[in-house]
Design a protein around this motif. Sequence first.
Motif, PDB file in Angstrom:
ATOM      1  N   CYS A   1     -15.079 -26.479   8.426  1.00 35.23           N
ATOM      2  CA  CYS A   1     -13.757 -26.394   9.056  1.00 35.23           C
ATOM      3  C   CYS A   1     -12.657 -26.515   8.008  1.00 35.23           C
TER       4      CYS A   1
ATOM      5  N   ARG B   1     -10.054 -23.554   7.246  1.00 34.00           N
ATOM      6  CA  ARG B   1      -8.631 -23.855   7.381  1.00 34.00           C
ATOM      7  C   ARG B   1      -7.876 -23.472   6.102  1.00 34.00           C
TER       8      ARG B   1
ATOM      9  N   LEU C   1      -4.487 -22.088   7.688  1.00 36.93           N
ATOM     10  CA  LEU C   1      -4.187 -22.590   9.031  1.00 36.93           C
ATOM     11  C   LEU C   1      -3.482 -23.938   8.926  1.00 36.93           C
TER      12      LEU C   1
ATOM     13  N   ALA D   1      -3.925 -26.966  13.764  1.00 42.62           N
ATOM     14  CA  ALA D   1      -4.719 -25.895  14.385  1.00 42.62           C
ATOM     15  C   ALA D   1      -6.104 -26.437  14.720  1.00 42.62           C
ATOM     16  N   GLU D   2      -6.514 -26.240  15.961  1.00 40.13           N
ATOM     17  CA  GLU D   2      -7.795 -26.774  16.410  1.00 40.13           C
ATOM     18  C   GLU D   2      -8.944 -25.889  15.955  1.00 40.13           C
ATOM     19  N   LEU D   3      -9.890 -26.484  15.255  1.00 36.79           N
ATOM     20  CA  LEU D   3     -11.118 -25.796  14.864  1.00 36.79           C
ATOM     21  C   LEU D   3     -12.280 -26.602  15.413  1.00 36.79           C
TER      22      LEU D   3
ATOM     23  N   SER E   1     -15.552 -22.284  17.299  1.00 41.21           N
ATOM     24  CA  SER E   1     -14.450 -21.402  16.904  1.00 41.21           C
ATOM     25  C   SER E   1     -14.993 -20.138  16.241  1.00 41.21           C
TER      26      SER E   1
ATOM     27  N   ILE F   1      -9.611 -16.794  15.325  1.00 45.29           N
ATOM     28  CA  ILE F   1      -8.613 -17.580  14.594  1.00 45.29           C
ATOM     29  C   ILE F   1      -7.916 -16.743  13.524  1.00 45.29           C
TER      30      ILE F   1
ATOM     31  N   THR G   1     -19.162 -17.780  13.706  1.00 45.93           N
ATOM     32  CA  THR G   1     -18.538 -19.034  14.135  1.00 45.93           C
ATOM     33  C   THR G   1     -18.719 -20.111  13.068  1.00 45.93           C
TER      34      THR G   1
END
Length: 136
Positions: free
Chosen positions: A62, A66, A71, A75-77, A81, A86, A118
């Motif tokens: 993540c 990011r 990101l 920002a939600e990961l 995801s 994204i 993902t």
Amino acid sequence: MACVSAASVTFRALSKPSLKSNETSSLKIVSLGYRRNGFPSLRSSRFRVSCAAKPETVDKVCEIVRKQLALPAEAELTPESKFSAIGADSLDTVEIVMALEEEFGISVEEESSQNITTVQEAADMIEKLVQKKPEA
């Protein structure tokens, strides 16, 4: 040996509509068929069993995603995801894989990298490759 499988779908009216003498029916029999080799997206997927990656591996993936996609921190990961959702295009995905290779000291085959869509898939692949990596 070649194996070809095919499927077809047919739609038919169950009852005839009542028509006046001067009307024609627009109801037609529709058939749809495909050969498995004709539509790559309809090919059956492989059965795959894998165990979930360690939480710290998922967190690191993540962090790298990011950073590569610039990101914001808020920002939600999540493991679910999808890179495309994204904002990652194919070049971004290649850069993410290269950053993962560098971070974890692994080498990802091109064929494997094309199947990563993902965060969880990336983390699982990393775990698998790290386990196979010879001890230094």
